[in-house]
Design a protein around this motif. Structure first.
Motif, PDB file in Angstrom:
ATOM      1  N   ARG A  53       4.872  14.338   2.983  1.00  0.00           N
ATOM      2  CA  ARG A  53       5.799  15.305   3.579  1.00  0.00           C
ATOM      3  C   ARG A  53       5.125  16.158   4.650  1.00  0.00           C
ATOM      4  NH1 ARG A  53       7.520  15.452  -1.935  1.00  0.00           N
ATOM      5  NH2 ARG A  53       6.152  17.215  -2.395  1.00  0.00           N
ATOM      6  N   ASN A  54       3.812  16.312   4.545  1.00  0.00           N
ATOM      7  CA  ASN A  54       3.083  17.189   5.460  1.00  0.00           C
ATOM      8  C   ASN A  54       2.355  16.452   6.583  1.00  0.00           C
ATOM      9  OD1 ASN A  54       3.780  19.526   3.960  1.00  0.00           O
ATOM     10  ND2 ASN A  54       2.136  19.090   2.494  1.00  0.00           N
ATOM     11  N   TYR A  55       2.095  15.155   6.386  1.00  0.00           N
ATOM     12  CA  TYR A  55       1.308  14.411   7.374  1.00  0.00           C
ATOM     13  C   TYR A  55       2.055  13.134   7.763  1.00  0.00           C
ATOM     14  CZ  TYR A  55      -2.459  17.536   5.954  1.00  0.00           C
ATOM     15  OH  TYR A  55      -3.224  18.639   5.686  1.00  0.00           O
ATOM     16  N   PRO A  56       2.685  13.120   8.937  1.00  0.00           N
ATOM     17  CA  PRO A  56       3.433  11.935   9.388  1.00  0.00           C
ATOM     18  C   PRO A  56       2.565  10.686   9.545  1.00  0.00           C
ATOM     19  CG  PRO A  56       3.988  13.872  10.708  1.00  0.00           C
ATOM     20  CD  PRO A  56       2.815  14.252   9.867  1.00  0.00           C
ATOM     21  N   ALA A  57       1.267  10.878   9.730  1.00  0.00           N
ATOM     22  CA  ALA A  57       0.383   9.720   9.915  1.00  0.00           C
ATOM     23  C   ALA A  57       0.135   8.959   8.613  1.00  0.00           C
ATOM     24  CB  ALA A  57      -0.956  10.174  10.501  1.00  0.00           C
ATOM     25  N   LEU A  58       0.579   9.508   7.485  1.00  0.00           N
ATOM     26  CA  LEU A  58       0.356   8.862   6.196  1.00  0.00           C
ATOM     27  C   LEU A  58       1.471   7.878   5.895  1.00  0.00           C
ATOM     28  CD1 LEU A  58      -1.084   8.517   3.462  1.00  0.00           C
ATOM     29  CD2 LEU A  58       0.217  10.498   2.629  1.00  0.00           C
ATOM     30  N   ARG A  59       1.089   6.648   5.586  1.00  0.00           N
ATOM     31  CA  ARG A  59       2.023   5.624   5.119  1.00  0.00           C
ATOM     32  C   ARG A  59       1.616   5.220   3.711  1.00  0.00           C
ATOM     33  NH1 ARG A  59       1.792   0.877   9.312  1.00  0.00           N
ATOM     34  NH2 ARG A  59       3.472   0.104   7.983  1.00  0.00           N
ATOM     35  N   VAL A  60       2.538   5.295   2.786  1.00  0.00           N
ATOM     36  CA  VAL A  60       2.258   4.971   1.389  1.00  0.00           C
ATOM     37  C   VAL A  60       2.991   3.691   1.017  1.00  0.00           C
ATOM     38  CG1 VAL A  60       2.396   5.740  -1.007  1.00  0.00           C
ATOM     39  CG2 VAL A  60       1.953   7.406   0.817  1.00  0.00           C
ATOM     40  N   ILE A  61       2.249   2.754   0.447  1.00  0.00           N
ATOM     41  CA  ILE A  61       2.830   1.503  -0.035  1.00  0.00           C
ATOM     42  C   ILE A  61       2.539   1.413  -1.533  1.00  0.00           C
ATOM     43  CG2 ILE A  61       2.833  -1.012   0.145  1.00  0.00           C
ATOM     44  CD1 ILE A  61       1.735  -0.677   3.003  1.00  0.00           C
ATOM     45  N   ARG A  62       3.572   1.226  -2.311  1.00  0.00           N
ATOM     46  CA  ARG A  62       3.397   1.127  -3.767  1.00  0.00           C
ATOM     47  C   ARG A  62       3.598  -0.315  -4.209  1.00  0.00           C
ATOM     48  NH1 ARG A  62       5.741   6.024  -2.744  1.00  0.00           N
ATOM     49  NH2 ARG A  62       4.609   7.818  -3.584  1.00  0.00           N
ATOM     50  N   GLN A  63       2.734  -0.776  -5.094  1.00  0.00           N
ATOM     51  CA  GLN A  63       2.854  -2.124  -5.623  1.00  0.00           C
ATOM     52  C   GLN A  63       2.375  -2.152  -7.067  1.00  0.00           C
ATOM     53  OE1 GLN A  63       0.246  -4.322  -2.917  1.00  0.00           O
ATOM     54  NE2 GLN A  63      -1.446  -4.187  -4.361  1.00  0.00           N
ATOM     55  N   GLU A  64       2.698  -3.221  -7.779  1.00  0.00           N
ATOM     56  CA  GLU A  64       2.184  -3.406  -9.130  1.00  0.00           C
ATOM     57  C   GLU A  64       0.671  -3.550  -9.071  1.00  0.00           C
ATOM     58  OE1 GLU A  64       4.022  -6.750 -10.932  1.00  0.00           O
ATOM     59  OE2 GLU A  64       6.054  -5.919 -10.825  1.00  0.00           O
ATOM     60  N   ASN A  65       0.020  -3.184 -10.170  1.00  0.00           N
ATOM     61  CA  ASN A  65      -1.438  -3.248 -10.199  1.00  0.00           C
ATOM     62  C   ASN A  65      -1.928  -4.684 -10.045  1.00  0.00           C
ATOM     63  OD1 ASN A  65      -4.028  -3.349 -12.451  1.00  0.00           O
ATOM     64  ND2 ASN A  65      -4.133  -2.023 -10.667  1.00  0.00           N
ATOM     65  N   LYS A  66      -2.675  -4.913  -8.961  1.00  0.00           N
ATOM     66  CA  LYS A  66      -3.200  -6.252  -8.680  1.00  0.00           C
ATOM     67  C   LYS A  66      -4.691  -6.233  -8.374  1.00  0.00           C
ATOM     68  CE  LYS A  66       1.223  -7.734  -6.645  1.00  0.00           C
ATOM     69  NZ  LYS A  66       1.889  -8.229  -5.404  1.00  0.00           N
ATOM     70  N   GLY A  67      -5.297  -5.047  -8.360  1.00  0.00           N
ATOM     71  CA  GLY A  67      -6.718  -4.955  -8.077  1.00  0.00           C
ATOM     72  C   GLY A  67      -7.001  -4.585  -6.632  1.00  0.00           C
ATOM     73  N   PRO A  68      -8.248  -4.166  -6.343  1.00  0.00           N
ATOM     74  CA  PRO A  68      -8.589  -3.661  -5.005  1.00  0.00           C
ATOM     75  C   PRO A  68      -8.459  -4.696  -3.896  1.00  0.00           C
ATOM     76  CG  PRO A  68     -10.546  -3.843  -6.398  1.00  0.00           C
ATOM     77  CD  PRO A  68      -9.373  -4.028  -7.292  1.00  0.00           C
ATOM     78  N   SER A  69      -8.750  -5.963  -4.183  1.00  0.00           N
ATOM     79  CA  SER A  69      -8.627  -6.980  -3.136  1.00  0.00           C
ATOM     80  C   SER A  69      -7.192  -7.092  -2.643  1.00  0.00           C
ATOM     81  CB  SER A  69      -9.099  -8.342  -3.657  1.00  0.00           C
ATOM     82  OG  SER A  69     -10.504  -8.404  -3.740  1.00  0.00           O
ATOM     83  N   ALA A  70      -6.255  -7.215  -3.588  1.00  0.00           N
ATOM     84  CA  ALA A  70      -4.843  -7.342  -3.216  1.00  0.00           C
ATOM     85  C   ALA A  70      -4.350  -6.080  -2.517  1.00  0.00           C
ATOM     86  CB  ALA A  70      -3.999  -7.630  -4.451  1.00  0.00           C
ATOM     87  N   ALA A  71      -4.806  -4.900  -2.969  1.00  0.00           N
ATOM     88  CA  ALA A  71      -4.379  -3.650  -2.345  1.00  0.00           C
ATOM     89  C   ALA A  71      -4.856  -3.572  -0.896  1.00  0.00           C
ATOM     90  CB  ALA A  71      -4.895  -2.464  -3.142  1.00  0.00           C
ATOM     91  N   ARG A  72      -6.091  -3.945  -0.657  1.00  0.00           N
ATOM     92  CA  ARG A  72      -6.600  -3.914   0.723  1.00  0.00           C
ATOM     93  C   ARG A  72      -5.894  -4.946   1.595  1.00  0.00           C
ATOM     94  NH1 ARG A  72     -12.592  -3.608  -1.611  1.00  0.00           N
ATOM     95  NH2 ARG A  72     -12.881  -1.350  -1.700  1.00  0.00           N
ATOM     96  N   ASN A  73      -5.592  -6.108   1.026  1.00  0.00           N
ATOM     97  CA  ASN A  73      -4.857  -7.112   1.795  1.00  0.00           C
ATOM     98  C   ASN A  73      -3.466  -6.604   2.168  1.00  0.00           C
ATOM     99  OD1 ASN A  73      -6.950  -8.979   1.793  1.00  0.00           O
ATOM    100  ND2 ASN A  73      -6.255  -9.977  -0.083  1.00  0.00           N
ATOM    101  N   THR A  74      -2.833  -5.875   1.250  1.00  0.00           N
ATOM    102  CA  THR A  74      -1.533  -5.271   1.559  1.00  0.00           C
ATOM    103  C   THR A  74      -1.672  -4.282   2.708  1.00  0.00           C
ATOM    104  OG1 THR A  74      -0.745  -5.532  -0.710  1.00  0.00           O
ATOM    105  CG2 THR A  74       0.343  -3.856   0.629  1.00  0.00           C
TER     106      THR A  74
END
Length: 341
Positions: A53-74
């Motif tokens: 709400r305070n920083y427009p440059a922030l983009r949040v993506i939520r996903q099921e827990n898949k581990g750091p590799s999958a999160a970085r690939n997302t």
């Protein structure tokens, strides 16, 4: 967009505010922060919503827990910056870090910038001297063996064009996935340079705050590490075939020696707390790697690890006791149950 900062966050509420504050006080203005909430079950989502709400440059993506590799690939799939910078959800970024990294990349026309960082815990901060010489180099060769000893992602800036051109991504493993991604990228680089500046502070949790992934080694974790290094070696050999004039033996030996060093230091050192199946798997893998080295590299490893006999690593407790070089005796009162034989 100049830089896409990618943060994989999982149950990160304890330090997430400090990390986000350091990301949003950058002297650079033309950047985005992509945080992938990897199925957090704590207050991570609420904190990200507040900062969103305070920083427009922030983009949040939520996903099921898949581990750091999958999160970085997302995060990579969503990135739009000329450069990519990976950051962890509990570390602290210097206020001018992104400016300094991008400035050096532009100045040297570099595809990869390697900078300094330091380590801190609850009591003190201390430098990482292994980088002293590397970060002072204007031009670093992609086969410089010193890169093999710095797999951290957060002290490096990547050019997104190369990541996309060669469809580079993080492998689905739980250990050394950063090294596999980094080296696949390095072997595609045209120019690598150093930056003699601390750009971030790595938080080393202690006192039970955060259990290491290697605290209880399992066969799965060890196989993941072996697979990550198999990928590194395959990328290395492919690169050597493209650059056929390169002398590969010394460089390959350095990679194998580093792999054995980690297998001994991070895994085999916990011998007395692991199952015999795990100890046997480790010993077999280490001895297979040792067979590929010459006596000079084996001697260097033995000097670094005098606590192990590299001629024959025990596979189980009984074998280890037969090979023991000394015995520790604990004294107690008759009937005392605090000590075990």
């Amino acid at each position: 967009m100049k830089v896409s900062v990618i943060v994989a966050a999982y149950n990160a509420e304890k330090y997430l505010r400090e990390t986000l504050d350091s990301l949003f006080c950058q002297s650079m203005k033309d950047y985005e922060v992509i945080v992938v909430d990897d199925g957090s079950a704590d207050g991570t989502g609420e904190i990200l919503a507040e900062y969103g709400r305070n920083y427009p440059a922030l983009r949040v993506i939520r996903q099921e827990n898949k581990g750091p590799s999958a999160a970085r690939n997302t995060g990579l799939a969503a990135a739009s910056g000329e450069y990519v910078y990976f950051f962890d959800a509990d570390d602290i970024l210097e206020p001018d870090a992104l400016d300094a990294l991008c400035g050096r990349a532009a100045e040297r026309k570099a595809d990869l910038v390697i900078a300094r960082y330091d380590i801190f815990d609850r009591f003190r901060a201390y430098p990482v001297h292994e980088l002293d010489c590397l970060v002072r180099e204007k031009k670093i060769g992609k086969y410089d063996p010193r890169i093999l000893w710095t797999f951290s992602l957060c002290n490096k800036l990547f050019r997104r064009e190369i990541i996309e051109a060669f469809s580079l991504c993080f492998p689905p493993v739980s250990y050394s996935e950063d090294g596999a991604f980094l080296m696949e990228y390095v072997y595609r680089c045209r120019r690598i340079t150093g930056l003699d500046k601390v750009v971030f502070h790595y938080r080393r949790a202690g006192g039970g705050e955060n259990a290491s992934i290697t605290a209880s080694p399992s066969p799965e974790k060890i196989r993941d590490y072996i697979e990550a290094h198999r990928r590194i070696e395959a990328s290395m050999m492919e690169s050597f075939r493209r650059d056929f004039s390169v002398d590969i033996r010394g460089y390959r030996n350095e990679l194998i020696r580093k792999e054995i060093h980690i297998l001994l230091n991070q895994f085999y050192a916990r011998f007395w707390g692991m199952e015999e199946e795990t100890a046997s798997l480790l010993a077999d893998e280490i001895e297979k790697k040792l067979a590929a080295l010459d006596m000079k590299d084996i001697s260097l490893l033995q000097n670094d690890h005098p606590e192990f006999s590299l001629e024959r690593l025990p596979r189980g407790r009984a074998e280890a006791l037969r090979q023991a070089r000394f015995t520790a005796v604990l004294y107690g009162e008759p009937g005392q149950e605090d000590f075990r034989p």
